[in-house]
Design a protein around this motif. Structure first.
Motif, PDB file in Angstrom:
ATOM      1  N   ASN A 167      -5.800  -1.171   0.952  1.00 49.09           N
ATOM      2  CA  ASN A 167      -6.624  -2.369   0.252  1.00 49.09           C
ATOM      3  C   ASN A 167      -7.312  -1.861  -1.093  1.00 49.09           C
ATOM      4  O   ASN A 167      -7.339  -2.503  -1.984  1.00 49.09           O
ATOM      5  CB  ASN A 167      -7.908  -3.008   1.197  1.00 49.09           C
ATOM      6  CG  ASN A 167      -7.221  -3.696   2.603  1.00 49.09           C
ATOM      7  OD1 ASN A 167      -6.125  -3.969   2.484  1.00 49.09           O
ATOM      8  ND2 ASN A 167      -7.969  -3.756   3.508  1.00 49.09           N
ATOM      9  N   SER A 222      -8.081  -4.899  -3.159  1.00 49.55           N
ATOM     10  CA  SER A 222      -8.439  -5.973  -2.167  1.00 49.55           C
ATOM     11  C   SER A 222      -9.455  -5.233  -1.001  1.00 49.55           C
ATOM     12  O   SER A 222      -8.984  -4.443  -0.493  1.00 49.55           O
ATOM     13  CB  SER A 222      -7.290  -6.825  -1.906  1.00 49.55           C
ATOM     14  OG  SER A 222      -7.503  -7.625  -0.714  1.00 49.55           O
ATOM     15  N   LYS A 230      -9.701  -7.199   1.865  1.00 53.43           N
ATOM     16  CA  LYS A 230      -9.069  -8.293   2.907  1.00 53.43           C
ATOM     17  C   LYS A 230     -10.140  -8.477   3.802  1.00 53.43           C
ATOM     18  O   LYS A 230     -10.019  -8.658   5.292  1.00 53.43           O
ATOM     19  CB  LYS A 230      -7.866  -7.241   3.743  1.00 53.43           C
ATOM     20  CG  LYS A 230      -6.845  -7.129   2.880  1.00 53.43           C
ATOM     21  CD  LYS A 230      -5.869  -8.454   2.579  1.00 53.43           C
ATOM     22  CE  LYS A 230      -5.183  -8.674   3.911  1.00 53.43           C
ATOM     23  NZ  LYS A 230      -4.035  -9.757   3.496  1.00 53.43           N
ATOM     24  N   THR A 231     -11.506  -8.896   3.346  1.00 53.71           N
ATOM     25  CA  THR A 231     -12.695  -9.369   3.778  1.00 53.71           C
ATOM     26  C   THR A 231     -13.145 -10.624   3.280  1.00 53.71           C
ATOM     27  O   THR A 231     -13.246 -10.553   2.081  1.00 53.71           O
ATOM     28  CB  THR A 231     -13.452  -8.171   3.964  1.00 53.71           C
ATOM     29  OG1 THR A 231     -13.047  -7.091   4.316  1.00 53.71           O
ATOM     30  CG2 THR A 231     -14.809  -8.616   4.939  1.00 53.71           C
ATOM     31  N   SER A 284      -4.259 -14.523   8.359  1.00 53.43           N
ATOM     32  CA  SER A 284      -4.016 -13.943   6.932  1.00 53.43           C
ATOM     33  C   SER A 284      -4.390 -12.509   7.117  1.00 53.43           C
ATOM     34  O   SER A 284      -4.362 -12.044   5.996  1.00 53.43           O
ATOM     35  CB  SER A 284      -4.827 -14.681   5.899  1.00 53.43           C
ATOM     36  OG  SER A 284      -4.124 -16.108   5.866  1.00 53.43           O
ATOM     37  N   GLN A 285      -4.781 -11.930   8.423  1.00 56.57           N
ATOM     38  CA  GLN A 285      -5.166 -10.553   8.427  1.00 56.57           C
ATOM     39  C   GLN A 285      -6.358 -10.198   7.478  1.00 56.57           C
ATOM     40  O   GLN A 285      -6.375  -9.185   7.038  1.00 56.57           O
ATOM     41  CB  GLN A 285      -3.831  -9.662   8.054  1.00 56.57           C
ATOM     42  CG  GLN A 285      -3.010  -9.833   8.898  1.00 56.57           C
ATOM     43  CD  GLN A 285      -1.713  -8.618   8.648  1.00 56.57           C
ATOM     44  OE1 GLN A 285      -1.505  -8.409   7.474  1.00 56.57           O
ATOM     45  NE2 GLN A 285      -0.948  -8.351   9.641  1.00 56.57           N
ATOM     46  N   TYR A 286      -7.342 -11.024   7.428  1.00 56.77           N
ATOM     47  CA  TYR A 286      -8.580 -10.872   6.808  1.00 56.77           C
ATOM     48  C   TYR A 286      -9.609 -10.499   7.803  1.00 56.77           C
ATOM     49  O   TYR A 286      -9.769 -11.359   8.958  1.00 56.77           O
ATOM     50  CB  TYR A 286      -8.971 -12.205   6.068  1.00 56.77           C
ATOM     51  CG  TYR A 286      -8.571 -12.133   4.492  1.00 56.77           C
ATOM     52  CD1 TYR A 286      -9.227 -11.715   3.606  1.00 56.77           C
ATOM     53  CD2 TYR A 286      -7.112 -12.247   4.298  1.00 56.77           C
ATOM     54  CE1 TYR A 286      -8.800 -11.571   2.336  1.00 56.77           C
ATOM     55  CE2 TYR A 286      -6.525 -12.160   3.061  1.00 56.77           C
ATOM     56  CZ  TYR A 286      -7.558 -11.784   1.957  1.00 56.77           C
ATOM     57  OH  TYR A 286      -6.949 -11.750   0.751  1.00 56.77           O
ATOM     58  N   ASP A 288     -13.587 -10.178  -0.881  1.00 61.72           N
ATOM     59  CA  ASP A 288     -12.730 -10.707  -1.671  1.00 61.72           C
ATOM     60  C   ASP A 288     -13.109 -12.374  -2.079  1.00 61.72           C
ATOM     61  O   ASP A 288     -12.778 -12.727  -3.041  1.00 61.72           O
ATOM     62  CB  ASP A 288     -11.299 -10.909  -1.128  1.00 61.72           C
ATOM     63  CG  ASP A 288     -10.492  -9.455  -1.010  1.00 61.72           C
ATOM     64  OD1 ASP A 288     -11.112  -8.528  -1.799  1.00 61.72           O
ATOM     65  OD2 ASP A 288      -9.740  -9.643  -0.291  1.00 61.72           O
ATOM     66  N   GLN A 342      -6.204 -15.911  -3.577  1.00 59.83           N
ATOM     67  CA  GLN A 342      -4.579 -15.608  -3.847  1.00 59.83           C
ATOM     68  C   GLN A 342      -4.368 -16.296  -4.990  1.00 59.83           C
ATOM     69  O   GLN A 342      -3.299 -15.745  -5.514  1.00 59.83           O
ATOM     70  CB  GLN A 342      -3.832 -16.034  -2.792  1.00 59.83           C
ATOM     71  CG  GLN A 342      -3.880 -15.152  -1.394  1.00 59.83           C
ATOM     72  CD  GLN A 342      -3.575 -15.981   0.028  1.00 59.83           C
ATOM     73  OE1 GLN A 342      -3.051 -16.920  -0.163  1.00 59.83           O
ATOM     74  NE2 GLN A 342      -4.000 -15.396   1.111  1.00 59.83           N
TER      75      GLN A 342
END
Length: 344
Positions: free
Chosen positions: A54, A59, A61-62, A94-96, A123, A315
Protein backbone atom coordinates in the motif's frame (compact mmCIF):
# COMPACT_ATOMS: atom_id res chain seq x y z
CA UNK A 1 13.95 -16.38 8.49
CA UNK A 2 10.57 -15.27 7.12
CA UNK A 3 9.63 -16.37 3.63
CA UNK A 4 9.97 -13.61 1.02
CA UNK A 5 8.42 -12.95 -2.36
CA UNK A 6 11.73 -14.03 -3.90
CA UNK A 7 11.46 -17.43 -2.22
CA UNK A 8 7.98 -17.89 -3.66
CA UNK A 9 9.13 -16.80 -7.13
CA UNK A 10 12.08 -19.24 -7.08
CA UNK A 11 9.94 -22.17 -5.90
CA UNK A 12 7.19 -21.43 -8.45
CA UNK A 13 9.76 -20.79 -11.22
CA UNK A 14 8.34 -17.35 -12.02
CA UNK A 15 9.62 -13.80 -11.60
CA UNK A 16 8.98 -11.81 -8.38
CA UNK A 17 6.87 -9.37 -10.46
CA UNK A 18 4.61 -12.25 -11.48
CA UNK A 19 4.11 -13.20 -7.83
CA UNK A 20 3.24 -9.57 -7.08
CA UNK A 21 0.67 -9.56 -9.89
CA UNK A 22 -0.85 -12.81 -8.60
CA UNK A 23 -1.22 -11.24 -5.15
CA UNK A 24 -2.97 -8.28 -6.77
CA UNK A 25 -5.15 -10.69 -8.82
CA UNK A 26 -4.02 -9.04 -12.03
CA UNK A 27 -6.28 -10.22 -14.91
CA UNK A 28 -3.24 -10.42 -17.23
CA UNK A 29 -1.94 -13.44 -15.30
CA UNK A 30 -3.42 -16.77 -16.39
CA UNK A 31 -5.50 -18.83 -13.95
CA UNK A 32 -3.01 -21.68 -14.31
CA UNK A 33 -0.13 -19.48 -13.15
CA UNK A 34 -2.23 -17.99 -10.35
CA UNK A 35 -3.09 -21.45 -9.04
CA UNK A 36 0.56 -22.53 -9.16
CA UNK A 37 1.83 -19.44 -7.34
CA UNK A 38 -0.93 -19.54 -4.72
CA UNK A 39 -0.18 -23.21 -4.02
CA UNK A 40 3.46 -22.33 -3.37
CA UNK A 41 2.46 -19.37 -1.18
CA UNK A 42 0.27 -21.64 0.92
CA UNK A 43 2.86 -24.41 1.12
CA UNK A 44 5.62 -21.98 2.18
CA UNK A 45 3.22 -20.16 4.53
CA UNK A 46 3.95 -16.85 2.79
CA UNK A 47 1.88 -13.82 3.82
CA UNK A 48 2.11 -10.69 1.65
CA UNK A 49 3.18 -7.46 3.33
CA UNK A 50 0.15 -5.41 2.37
CA UNK A 51 1.36 -2.41 4.35
CA UNK A 52 4.46 -2.20 2.17
CA UNK A 53 2.40 -2.77 -0.97
CA UNK A 54 0.00 0.00 0.00
CA UNK A 55 2.87 2.34 0.74
CA UNK A 56 4.34 1.68 -2.70
CA UNK A 57 0.94 2.22 -4.27
CA UNK A 58 0.41 5.40 -2.21
CA UNK A 59 -2.75 3.88 -0.76
CA UNK A 60 -3.69 2.88 2.77
CA UNK A 61 -6.61 0.65 1.75
CA UNK A 62 -8.37 2.17 4.75
CA UNK A 63 -11.57 4.20 5.16
CA UNK A 64 -11.95 6.72 7.97
CA UNK A 65 -15.35 6.60 9.70
CA UNK A 66 -16.26 9.68 11.72
CA UNK A 67 -19.07 9.68 14.28
CA UNK A 68 -20.75 12.71 15.79
CA UNK A 69 -19.75 11.70 19.33
CA UNK A 70 -17.05 9.64 20.97
CA UNK A 71 -17.23 5.93 20.25
CA UNK A 72 -18.20 5.19 23.86
CA UNK A 73 -21.34 7.32 23.49
CA UNK A 74 -22.10 6.49 19.88
CA UNK A 75 -22.28 2.73 20.41
CA UNK A 76 -25.02 3.23 22.99
CA UNK A 77 -27.21 4.03 19.97
CA UNK A 78 -28.09 0.92 17.90
CA UNK A 79 -27.97 3.07 14.74
CA UNK A 80 -24.17 3.18 14.71
CA UNK A 81 -23.30 -0.54 14.91
CA UNK A 82 -25.78 -1.23 12.11
CA UNK A 83 -24.61 1.55 9.80
CA UNK A 84 -20.98 0.52 10.43
CA UNK A 85 -21.92 -3.08 9.59
CA UNK A 86 -23.09 -1.79 6.19
CA UNK A 87 -19.84 0.13 5.70
CA UNK A 88 -17.73 -2.89 6.67
CA UNK A 89 -19.60 -5.17 4.27
CA UNK A 90 -18.82 -2.86 1.35
CA UNK A 91 -15.25 -2.17 2.49
CA UNK A 92 -14.44 -5.86 2.99
CA UNK A 93 -15.60 -6.68 -0.54
CA UNK A 94 -12.99 -4.20 -1.82
CA UNK A 95 -10.33 -5.29 0.71
CA UNK A 96 -10.46 -2.03 2.67
CA UNK A 97 -10.13 -1.67 6.41
CA UNK A 98 -11.89 0.76 8.76
CA UNK A 99 -10.35 3.51 10.91
CA UNK A 100 -12.89 4.65 13.54
CA UNK A 101 -12.65 8.13 15.00
CA UNK A 102 -12.13 8.45 18.74
CA UNK A 103 -12.65 12.19 19.24
CA UNK A 104 -15.12 13.12 21.97
CA UNK A 105 -15.82 16.76 21.07
CA UNK A 106 -16.32 18.72 17.85
CA UNK A 107 -12.82 20.16 18.27
CA UNK A 108 -11.23 16.73 18.81
CA UNK A 109 -13.12 15.24 15.85
CA UNK A 110 -11.96 18.09 13.61
CA UNK A 111 -8.33 17.73 14.73
CA UNK A 112 -8.46 13.96 14.20
CA UNK A 113 -9.83 14.37 10.66
CA UNK A 114 -7.10 16.89 9.84
CA UNK A 115 -4.54 14.40 11.18
CA UNK A 116 -6.05 11.61 9.05
CA UNK A 117 -5.87 13.71 5.91
CA UNK A 118 -2.48 15.34 6.41
CA UNK A 119 -0.91 12.14 7.75
CA UNK A 120 -2.35 10.15 4.82
CA UNK A 121 -3.75 7.62 7.26
CA UNK A 122 -6.85 6.89 5.15
CA UNK A 123 -7.84 7.02 1.48
CA UNK A 124 -11.24 8.55 2.14
CA UNK A 125 -13.66 9.48 4.92
CA UNK A 126 -17.31 8.82 5.71
CA UNK A 127 -19.08 11.30 8.00
CA UNK A 128 -21.87 9.44 9.83
CA UNK A 129 -23.72 12.67 10.54
CA UNK A 130 -24.54 16.06 9.07
CA UNK A 131 -24.12 18.93 11.50
CA UNK A 132 -25.21 22.51 10.95
CA UNK A 133 -22.16 24.68 10.13
CA UNK A 134 -19.72 21.77 10.51
CA UNK A 135 -16.14 22.87 9.97
CA UNK A 136 -15.00 19.24 9.53
CA UNK A 137 -17.20 18.90 6.45
CA UNK A 138 -16.08 22.29 5.16
CA UNK A 139 -12.41 21.33 5.65
CA UNK A 140 -12.80 18.08 3.68
CA UNK A 141 -14.55 19.95 0.88
CA UNK A 142 -11.94 22.72 0.76
CA UNK A 143 -8.94 20.35 0.61
CA UNK A 144 -10.81 18.18 -1.94
CA UNK A 145 -10.25 14.99 0.04
CA UNK A 146 -12.52 12.06 -0.94
CA UNK A 147 -15.47 11.88 1.47
CA UNK A 148 -19.15 11.02 1.61
CA UNK A 149 -21.83 11.69 4.18
CA UNK A 150 -24.67 9.78 5.76
CA UNK A 151 -27.05 12.70 5.95
CA UNK A 152 -27.98 15.67 3.78
CA UNK A 153 -25.35 18.42 4.01
CA UNK A 154 -26.51 21.69 5.56
CA UNK A 155 -24.47 23.60 2.96
CA UNK A 156 -22.96 22.80 -0.44
CA UNK A 157 -25.61 20.13 -1.05
CA UNK A 158 -24.98 20.09 -4.81
CA UNK A 159 -21.22 19.72 -4.34
CA UNK A 160 -21.08 16.84 -1.85
CA UNK A 161 -21.88 13.16 -2.32
CA UNK A 162 -24.27 11.91 0.34
CA UNK A 163 -26.83 9.24 1.15
CA UNK A 164 -29.83 9.80 3.36
CA UNK A 165 -33.53 9.23 3.91
CA UNK A 166 -35.97 11.88 2.77
CA UNK A 167 -36.47 12.95 6.37
CA UNK A 168 -38.89 15.78 5.64
CA UNK A 169 -41.13 13.43 3.68
CA UNK A 170 -41.10 10.56 6.15
CA UNK A 171 -41.92 12.92 9.04
CA UNK A 172 -44.75 14.36 6.94
CA UNK A 173 -45.96 10.83 6.20
CA UNK A 174 -45.93 9.91 9.89
CA UNK A 175 -48.14 12.89 10.76
CA UNK A 176 -50.48 11.98 7.89
CA UNK A 177 -50.67 8.45 9.31
CA UNK A 178 -51.67 9.75 12.73
CA UNK A 179 -54.12 12.24 11.19
CA UNK A 180 -55.93 9.42 9.41
CA UNK A 181 -56.15 7.55 12.71
CA UNK A 182 -58.15 10.51 13.98
CA UNK A 183 -55.45 12.42 15.86
CA UNK A 184 -55.52 16.22 15.77
CA UNK A 185 -53.28 17.13 18.72
CA UNK A 186 -49.88 15.75 17.71
CA UNK A 187 -46.64 16.50 19.60
CA UNK A 188 -43.01 16.16 18.49
CA UNK A 189 -40.35 15.17 21.01
CA UNK A 190 -36.57 15.00 20.72
CA UNK A 191 -34.07 15.84 18.04
CA UNK A 192 -30.94 17.95 18.41
CA UNK A 193 -31.38 20.86 16.00
CA UNK A 194 -27.61 21.12 15.58
CA UNK A 195 -28.05 18.16 13.21
CA UNK A 196 -29.73 18.31 9.81
CA UNK A 197 -31.69 15.08 10.33
CA UNK A 198 -33.44 16.66 13.33
CA UNK A 199 -34.18 19.90 11.49
CA UNK A 200 -35.56 18.00 8.50
CA UNK A 201 -37.83 15.77 10.59
CA UNK A 202 -39.13 18.74 12.57
CA UNK A 203 -39.78 20.70 9.36
CA UNK A 204 -41.62 17.73 7.86
CA UNK A 205 -43.76 17.45 10.99
CA UNK A 206 -44.56 21.16 10.97
CA UNK A 207 -45.40 21.22 7.26
CA UNK A 208 -47.71 18.23 7.67
CA UNK A 209 -49.64 20.05 10.40
CA UNK A 210 -49.99 23.10 8.15
CA UNK A 211 -51.11 20.97 5.20
CA UNK A 212 -53.71 19.24 7.41
CA UNK A 213 -55.01 22.59 8.68
CA UNK A 214 -53.84 21.89 12.22
CA UNK A 215 -52.21 24.45 14.56
CA UNK A 216 -48.45 24.26 14.95
CA UNK A 217 -47.93 24.97 18.66
CA UNK A 218 -44.62 25.39 20.47
CA UNK A 219 -46.29 23.75 23.47
CA UNK A 220 -46.32 20.47 21.53
CA UNK A 221 -42.56 20.50 20.85
CA UNK A 222 -39.95 19.34 23.37
CA UNK A 223 -36.35 19.95 22.31
CA UNK A 224 -33.75 17.21 22.71
CA UNK A 225 -31.68 18.92 25.44
CA UNK A 226 -34.82 19.84 27.40
CA UNK A 227 -36.05 16.27 27.15
CA UNK A 228 -32.69 14.83 28.28
CA UNK A 229 -32.47 17.06 31.34
CA UNK A 230 -36.16 17.32 32.30
CA UNK A 231 -37.84 14.45 30.51
CA UNK A 232 -40.41 13.34 33.08
CA UNK A 233 -41.42 16.87 34.13
CA UNK A 234 -41.74 18.01 30.50
CA UNK A 235 -43.92 14.99 29.64
CA UNK A 236 -46.01 15.69 32.74
CA UNK A 237 -46.42 19.33 31.70
CA UNK A 238 -47.34 18.25 28.17
CA UNK A 239 -50.05 15.91 29.38
CA UNK A 240 -51.53 18.59 31.68
CA UNK A 241 -52.19 21.05 28.86
CA UNK A 242 -55.82 22.10 28.38
CA UNK A 243 -55.66 20.13 25.14
CA UNK A 244 -53.02 17.44 25.70
CA UNK A 245 -51.72 15.58 22.66
CA UNK A 246 -53.41 12.36 21.66
CA UNK A 247 -50.31 11.32 19.69
CA UNK A 248 -46.54 11.84 19.83
CA UNK A 249 -43.95 11.72 17.05
CA UNK A 250 -40.63 10.75 18.66
CA UNK A 251 -37.42 11.75 16.92
CA UNK A 252 -36.08 8.19 17.16
CA UNK A 253 -36.76 4.89 18.89
CA UNK A 254 -34.49 5.64 21.87
CA UNK A 255 -36.49 8.78 22.61
CA UNK A 256 -39.72 6.79 22.22
CA UNK A 257 -38.59 4.18 24.79
CA UNK A 258 -37.98 6.95 27.33
CA UNK A 259 -41.32 8.60 26.59
CA UNK A 260 -43.14 5.30 27.17
CA UNK A 261 -41.34 4.86 30.50
CA UNK A 262 -42.23 8.37 31.68
CA UNK A 263 -45.85 7.93 30.60
CA UNK A 264 -46.06 4.68 32.57
CA UNK A 265 -44.80 6.48 35.66
CA UNK A 266 -47.56 9.07 35.11
CA UNK A 267 -50.18 6.30 34.68
CA UNK A 268 -50.74 7.25 31.04
CA UNK A 269 -51.22 4.17 28.88
CA UNK A 270 -49.90 3.69 25.35
CA UNK A 271 -51.88 3.41 23.07
CA UNK A 272 -55.15 3.65 25.06
CA UNK A 273 -54.45 7.21 26.23
CA UNK A 274 -51.88 8.32 23.69
CA UNK A 275 -50.28 6.95 20.51
CA UNK A 276 -46.55 7.01 19.71
CA UNK A 277 -44.71 6.62 16.40
CA UNK A 278 -40.98 6.90 15.86
CA UNK A 279 -38.08 6.48 13.42
CA UNK A 280 -35.21 3.95 12.93
CA UNK A 281 -37.01 0.68 13.74
CA UNK A 282 -34.35 -0.80 15.99
CA UNK A 283 -34.69 -4.53 16.59
CA UNK A 284 -35.76 -3.91 20.20
CA UNK A 285 -38.80 -1.94 19.01
CA UNK A 286 -40.65 -5.15 18.21
CA UNK A 287 -40.25 -6.34 21.82
CA UNK A 288 -40.91 -3.29 24.00
CA UNK A 289 -44.39 -3.06 25.51
CA UNK A 290 -46.33 -1.96 23.65
CA UNK A 291 -44.37 -2.83 20.51
CA UNK A 292 -43.39 0.39 18.78
CA UNK A 293 -44.69 1.62 15.44
CA UNK A 294 -41.57 2.95 13.74
CA UNK A 295 -40.21 3.95 10.34
CA UNK A 296 -37.57 1.50 9.11
CA UNK A 297 -34.90 3.75 7.56
CA UNK A 298 -32.72 0.92 6.12
CA UNK A 299 -29.72 1.67 8.33
CA UNK A 300 -27.53 -1.08 6.89
CA UNK A 301 -28.13 0.20 3.35
CA UNK A 302 -27.22 3.76 4.40
CA UNK A 303 -23.78 2.53 5.47
CA UNK A 304 -23.33 0.14 2.56
CA UNK A 305 -24.10 2.75 -0.10
CA UNK A 306 -22.06 5.45 1.66
CA UNK A 307 -19.02 3.17 1.44
CA UNK A 308 -19.77 2.29 -2.18
CA UNK A 309 -19.97 5.98 -3.09
CA UNK A 310 -16.74 6.72 -1.22
CA UNK A 311 -14.79 3.90 -2.87
CA UNK A 312 -15.97 5.15 -6.25
CA UNK A 313 -14.56 8.59 -5.41
CA UNK A 314 -11.31 7.10 -4.08
CA UNK A 315 -10.79 5.15 -7.29
CA UNK A 316 -11.86 8.01 -9.58
CA UNK A 317 -11.21 11.57 -8.46
CA UNK A 318 -13.50 12.78 -11.26
CA UNK A 319 -16.47 10.67 -10.16
CA UNK A 320 -19.72 12.62 -10.35
CA UNK A 321 -21.36 13.98 -7.20
CA UNK A 322 -24.21 11.70 -6.17
CA UNK A 323 -27.24 12.08 -3.92
CA UNK A 324 -29.42 9.13 -3.02
CA UNK A 325 -32.41 8.72 -0.72
CA UNK A 326 -32.74 5.20 0.68
CA UNK A 327 -36.38 4.01 0.75
CA UNK A 328 -38.18 3.68 4.09
CA UNK A 329 -41.09 1.63 5.42
CA UNK A 330 -43.56 2.40 8.20
CA UNK A 331 -43.72 -0.73 10.39
CA UNK A 332 -47.08 -0.70 12.18
CA UNK A 333 -47.18 -2.28 15.62
CA UNK A 334 -49.23 -1.70 18.78
CA UNK A 335 -48.21 1.78 19.97
CA UNK A 336 -50.78 3.59 17.80
CA UNK A 337 -54.56 3.49 18.04
CA UNK A 338 -57.41 4.89 15.97
CA UNK A 339 -59.42 7.28 18.15
CA UNK A 340 -62.11 8.47 15.76
CA UNK A 341 -63.37 7.78 12.26
CA UNK A 342 -63.91 10.86 10.16
CA UNK A 343 -65.70 10.91 6.86
CA UNK A 344 -63.28 12.03 4.19
Amino acid sequence: MPVTIFDVAKEANVSPSTVSRVIADNPRISEKTKCKVREVMERLDYHPNFQARNLAAKSTKTIGVIMSNSTSLAFQNPFFPEVIRGICTSAHASQYGIYLSTGGTEKEIYEEVVSMVQGKKVDGIILLYSRVDDRTMTYLKDVQFPFTMVGRPYKYENEITYIDNDNRKIAHDVVDYLFHLGHRQIAFIGGNLDFVVSKDRLEGYQQALIDAGLPCSDAYFIHDEDFKSNGKSRINKLMKLDEPPTAIVAHDDLVAYEIIRYLEELSVQVPNDISIVSFNNHSLSAYVKPSLTSVDISIFELGFEAANFLLEKVQDSNAAVKHHFVPTTLVERKSCKRINIFSE
